[in-house]
Design an enzyme around this catalytic site. Structure first.
Site: not given
Length: 434
Positions: A67, A309
């Site tokens: 992120r 993931d």
């Protein structure tokens, strides 16, 4: 100081047999291996008694979302790498769908510099295929490779234009680099949040059809055949996609693929009627038939590796409900316990098979010098407690994300210590070290 790890239980990667070994670590590498019957000279060494623990090469996760930059309220490189260490992962590959997108050399270097300064595990970043992941213009592949990118992907969105993908494959092949593809035809998925299956029917929701993934897989296998590139399919989830990948491999196309624990363990029929968005991910949970196809594809070698993931989101975002919440769940800290408990302890898989899909096979697929405990290899390893049952507690995660459908599950196989290049970076009684 050099370290002796004593009395560890190990799985021989060739025979699959269990053995007891003593491992000496020095200067960041595996320096010596002795059988359990031998007595090492530990004078002048730090000693870690691993009796009762499994020793494994550090896990490798080739698909995570850290992120940063841009979405630090979801996760940071610091928190994401600590989450990886807690889960037994020593090498991770973050996706480029950050803000700014990792589509230029400067951002690649930012990720690498930040990982060196604040991370606790090895970070190998991907770069975007197209600028801003918009599918309109290729990024500067040579500059991105020189900056340290290990491959090219527009993960989060599929490259919709076939000519653009073919051009990308040709450019990557010229550099000896892989293309990693998020396979999704946008015309088939707009406005949908779950798969086209029983849950969607019961709740009157538009579903994401299997062919939305498989169309891109089939197209790209043909383009990979034409260009000769190493083509890697992200988070495969459908029987149709697996069938196409199996066919591509059978005729010599250099295609590899990955699967996530949630697509091996859960189907759309498991989603609670409460519409909890912690069960919303992309690809979505598919049908039981697809789950079994994923398991069998992994078992027969069609699917090469397991990835998480890992996709953290804030609690506020996931509280928006199934229709409006973002796709994605966290996975670094639960991957091994889930798979060990549900497949190894039940007898479907051997422990060696599972370890291989998390260590040797990712290293093979991406040409990495990790994933073994051979003498001379980097001392990346994890010690695992196979016998203690614990409950998945999102409040205890090292990740900033708490978005998991596995809260409350009782599992075995929890990592107890993680080491990267000879440095202990996490222990279950002391947290992360830097």
């Amino acid at each position: 100081m050099a370290i002796w790890i004593l009395n560890a239980s190990a799985i021989d990667p060739v025979s699959g047999e269990k053995e007891t070994l003593h491992l000496r670590v020095a200067e960041g590498k595996v320096a010596q291996r002795l059988s359990g019957a031998e007595k090492p000279d530990t004078s002048g060494h730090e000693v870690i008694d691993a009796a009762g623990k499994l020793i494994s090469p550090g896990f490798i996760d080739m698909h995570v979302h850290l992120r940063e930059p841009g979405f630090e309220y979801k996760e940071t490189i610091a928190s994401g790498t600590r989450s990886a260490a807690k889960g037994g992962f020593t090498t991770i590959a973050p996706m480029p769908n950050t803000r700014p997108v990792t589509d230029n050399a400067e951002t690649v270097r930012f990720v690498l510099d930040k990982a060196r300064a604040e991370g606790v595990v090895r970070v190998l970043p991907y770069a975007a295929i197209t600028k801003n992941e918009l599918g309109r213009e290729l990024t500067d592949f040579p500059a991105l490779k020189e900056a340290g990118a290990i491959g090219f992907t527009d993960d989060g969105v599929g490259v919709q234009n076939a000519q653009m993908m073919k051009n990308a494959m040709a450019a990557a092949q010229a550099l000896g680099m892989p293309i990693i593809a998020h396979c999704e035809d946008d015309t088939l998925v707009e406005g949908a949040a779950v798969t086209e299956g029983e849950f969607a029917k019961r709740h009157g929701l538009k579903g994401i059809p299997n062919e939305s993934e498989a169309i891109h897989v089939g197209r790209d296998i043909l383009l990979a055949e034409a260009t000769g590139v190493h083509y890697h399919v992200c988070h495969v989830s459908t029987e149709q996609s697996i069938r196409l990948i199996r066919l591509g491999k059978s005729v010599g196309v250099n295609v590899t693929t990955e699967v996530c624990p949630h697509h091996l363990l859960l189907s759309d029929e498991d989603i609670p009627d409460s519409m909890d968005a912690n069960w919303k991910m992309n690809p979505p949970l598919r049908t039981p038939k697809d789950v079994e196809a994923c398991i069998r594809g992994l078992e027969d070698g069609t699917i090469d590796i397991i990835v998480t993931d890992h996709a953290p989101h804030s609690g506020e975002e996931k509280a928006r409900g199934m229709a409006r919440a973002p796709f994605g769940i966290v996975g670094l800290e639960t991957a091994f316990p889930l798979l060990y408990t549900k497949f190894v302890r039940t007898g479907r898989w051997t422990l060696g098979f599972l370890l291989g899909k998390l260590t040797r096979e990712p290293a093979r697929v991406f040409g990495l010098p990790y994933g073994t405990l051979d003498v001379g290899a980097p001392a990346d390893l994890t010690l695992i407690d196979l016998d203690t049952e614990r409950e998945v507690d999102p409040a205890s995660f090292a990740s900033q994300g708490r978005n998991t459908p596995f809260a409350g599950w009782k599992l075995y196989g929890w990592p107890a210590l993680t080491m990267v290049e000879g440095n202990v970076v996490w222990t279950d009684n002391g947290g992360t070290n830097r």
